[in-house]
Motif scaffolding. Sequence first.
Motif, mmCIF file in Angstrom:
data_model
loop_
_atom_site.group_PDB
_atom_site.id
_atom_site.type_symbol
_atom_site.label_atom_id
_atom_site.label_comp_id
_atom_site.label_asym_id
_atom_site.label_seq_id
_atom_site.Cartn_x
_atom_site.Cartn_y
_atom_site.Cartn_z
ATOM 1 N N GLN A 287 -12.649 -54.367 11.210
ATOM 2 C CA GLN A 287 -13.906 -54.173 10.596
ATOM 3 C C GLN A 287 -13.571 -52.916 9.574
ATOM 4 O O GLN A 287 -12.955 -51.763 10.103
ATOM 5 C CB GLN A 287 -14.897 -53.770 11.479
ATOM 6 C CG GLN A 287 -15.385 -55.084 12.218
ATOM 7 C CD GLN A 287 -16.736 -54.871 12.909
ATOM 8 O OE1 GLN A 287 -17.359 -54.114 12.896
ATOM 9 N NE2 GLN A 287 -16.705 -55.812 14.104
ATOM 10 N N LEU B 9 -23.980 -51.498 17.668
ATOM 11 C CA LEU B 9 -24.129 -52.538 16.858
ATOM 12 C C LEU B 9 -25.763 -52.571 16.578
ATOM 13 O O LEU B 9 -26.262 -53.131 17.764
ATOM 14 C CB LEU B 9 -23.402 -53.571 17.100
ATOM 15 C CG LEU B 9 -23.361 -54.830 16.083
ATOM 16 C CD1 LEU B 9 -23.152 -54.556 14.829
ATOM 17 C CD2 LEU B 9 -23.032 -56.227 16.798
ATOM 18 N N GLN C 17 -24.894 -44.312 14.961
ATOM 19 C CA GLN C 17 -24.166 -43.621 15.646
ATOM 20 C C GLN C 17 -24.498 -42.318 15.979
ATOM 21 O O GLN C 17 -25.220 -41.725 15.095
ATOM 22 C CB GLN C 17 -22.671 -43.092 15.077
ATOM 23 C CG GLN C 17 -21.753 -42.352 16.008
ATOM 24 C CD GLN C 17 -20.322 -42.324 15.432
ATOM 25 O OE1 GLN C 17 -20.168 -42.093 14.335
ATOM 26 N NE2 GLN C 17 -19.400 -42.319 16.301
ATOM 27 N N PHE D 36 -23.765 -46.753 9.883
ATOM 28 C CA PHE D 36 -22.540 -47.238 9.278
ATOM 29 C C PHE D 36 -22.739 -48.592 8.983
ATOM 30 O O PHE D 36 -23.192 -49.459 9.658
ATOM 31 C CB PHE D 36 -21.147 -47.114 10.291
ATOM 32 C CG PHE D 36 -20.948 -45.647 10.276
ATOM 33 C CD1 PHE D 36 -21.034 -44.733 11.567
ATOM 34 C CD2 PHE D 36 -20.087 -44.890 9.253
ATOM 35 C CE1 PHE D 36 -20.508 -43.697 11.605
ATOM 36 C CE2 PHE D 36 -19.597 -43.689 9.652
ATOM 37 C CZ PHE D 36 -20.286 -42.949 10.533
ATOM 38 N N LEU E 64 -21.621 -45.185 19.078
ATOM 39 C CA LEU E 64 -21.750 -46.386 18.260
ATOM 40 C C LEU E 64 -22.306 -47.485 18.779
ATOM 41 O O LEU E 64 -21.700 -48.133 19.525
ATOM 42 C CB LEU E 64 -20.348 -46.655 17.427
ATOM 43 C CG LEU E 64 -20.050 -47.130 16.071
ATOM 44 C CD1 LEU E 64 -20.881 -46.102 15.185
ATOM 45 C CD2 LEU E 64 -18.600 -47.278 15.779
ATOM 46 N N PHE F 201 -14.990 -49.837 7.704
ATOM 47 C CA PHE F 201 -16.198 -48.975 7.792
ATOM 48 C C PHE F 201 -16.482 -48.108 6.395
ATOM 49 O O PHE F 201 -15.680 -47.656 5.930
ATOM 50 C CB PHE F 201 -16.242 -48.148 8.889
ATOM 51 C CG PHE F 201 -16.529 -48.813 10.404
ATOM 52 C CD1 PHE F 201 -15.686 -49.504 10.765
ATOM 53 C CD2 PHE F 201 -17.880 -48.567 10.802
ATOM 54 C CE1 PHE F 201 -15.879 -50.333 12.292
ATOM 55 C CE2 PHE F 201 -18.210 -49.139 12.132
ATOM 56 C CZ PHE F 201 -17.122 -49.987 12.752
ATOM 57 N N GLY F 202 -17.886 -48.174 6.193
ATOM 58 C CA GLY F 202 -18.178 -47.271 4.840
ATOM 59 C C GLY F 202 -18.224 -45.875 5.611
ATOM 60 O O GLY F 202 -18.258 -45.690 6.710
ATOM 61 N N PRO F 203 -18.435 -44.751 4.648
ATOM 62 C CA PRO F 203 -18.665 -43.425 4.885
ATOM 63 C C PRO F 203 -19.797 -42.861 5.787
ATOM 64 O O PRO F 203 -19.991 -41.946 6.242
ATOM 65 C CB PRO F 203 -18.824 -42.844 3.591
ATOM 66 C CG PRO F 203 -19.241 -43.718 2.721
ATOM 67 C CD PRO F 203 -18.656 -45.176 3.348
ATOM 68 N N TYR G 230 -24.199 -50.451 11.989
ATOM 69 C CA TYR G 230 -24.066 -49.700 13.378
ATOM 70 C C TYR G 230 -24.905 -48.320 12.990
ATOM 71 O O TYR G 230 -25.128 -47.827 12.118
ATOM 72 C CB TYR G 230 -22.867 -49.175 13.416
ATOM 73 C CG TYR G 230 -21.677 -50.088 13.814
ATOM 74 C CD1 TYR G 230 -20.973 -51.138 12.784
ATOM 75 C CD2 TYR G 230 -21.415 -50.748 15.268
ATOM 76 C CE1 TYR G 230 -20.319 -52.152 13.183
ATOM 77 C CE2 TYR G 230 -20.707 -51.808 15.494
ATOM 78 C CZ TYR G 230 -19.811 -52.370 14.457
ATOM 79 O OH TYR G 230 -19.250 -53.324 15.029
ATOM 80 N N TYR H 25 -25.831 -58.194 12.783
ATOM 81 C CA TYR H 25 -24.401 -58.610 12.082
ATOM 82 C C TYR H 25 -24.813 -59.819 11.237
ATOM 83 O O TYR H 25 -25.633 -60.842 11.685
ATOM 84 C CB TYR H 25 -23.486 -59.221 13.070
ATOM 85 C CG TYR H 25 -22.431 -60.067 13.054
ATOM 86 C CD1 TYR H 25 -22.810 -61.301 13.872
ATOM 87 C CD2 TYR H 25 -21.438 -59.967 12.010
ATOM 88 C CE1 TYR H 25 -21.996 -62.330 13.498
ATOM 89 C CE2 TYR H 25 -20.752 -61.293 11.858
ATOM 90 C CZ TYR H 25 -20.830 -62.172 12.700
ATOM 91 O OH TYR H 25 -20.172 -63.549 12.181
ATOM 92 N N PHE I 284 -21.705 -55.723 9.202
ATOM 93 C CA PHE I 284 -22.388 -55.143 10.403
ATOM 94 C C PHE I 284 -22.824 -53.692 10.151
ATOM 95 O O PHE I 284 -22.436 -53.084 9.299
ATOM 96 C CB PHE I 284 -21.346 -55.061 11.370
ATOM 97 C CG PHE I 284 -20.183 -56.042 11.827
ATOM 98 C CD1 PHE I 284 -19.420 -56.434 11.020
ATOM 99 C CD2 PHE I 284 -20.496 -56.606 13.049
ATOM 100 C CE1 PHE I 284 -18.624 -57.614 11.289
ATOM 101 C CE2 PHE I 284 -19.681 -57.672 13.312
ATOM 102 C CZ PHE I 284 -18.561 -58.305 12.808
#
Lengths: 110, 115
Positions: free
Chosen positions: B104, B45, B37, B91, B43, B106-108, B35, B48, B33
């Motif tokens: 899910q 989407l 923000q 993200f 946040l 999430f990355g940084p 995203y 996907y 996914f």
Amino acid sequence: EDQVTQSPEALRLQEGESSSLNCSYTVSGLRGLFWYRQDPGKGPEFLFTLYSAGEEKEKERLKATLTKKESFLHITAPKPEDSATYLCAVQATGGFKTIFGAGTRLFVKA
Amino acid sequence: DAGVIQSPRHEVTEMGQEVTLRCKPISGHNSLFWYRQTMMRGLELLIYFNNNVPIDDSGMPEDRFSAKMPNASFSTLKIQPSEPRDSAVYFCASTRSAGDYNEQFFGPGTRLTVL
């Protein structure tokens, strides 16, 4: 239209002062409701998934509950390290689009 | 496991330039996914993928945005041309199976600033 509303926007608590965060949702059909925690400068971190009304899940000082219209995240005897933004999200049936609420910023003072 | 890896962590560019954000999902996860923000919109989407195939791109704001997933271990989000209103934190998140509504990861994030 699918929608998620969280309240309050911000909450300030003293250490040990229990409270609840609210997540109201409107979806055509609920596939799942999620709670995430987000610390400043980081990505959201998964807490819970709830699937049906009446379901409850617990993790340490946190307990999540679900009704047909809303979910609550109860925080019992919070500590300063619980300070974060708590995000609620829903997935509707028929797809995997995840809709997030604006979040509740929690501040816990020692 | 190293978790979801995103690069760069910060990107500052000028309006009109092309921007490419990169994501490496967790090994074994088959859904990814993207995203965005912001303070104003929270946040959102964007798109996907499931098994490297784009499933829902209804959140992609305009044709300036495109995303690809050439293999199970790599995805890109491209903005061309970039505009100041694209400034946000982007993200990437992955999950083992979207059908099981799994959590899910999430990355940084990549903080993008378009001047």
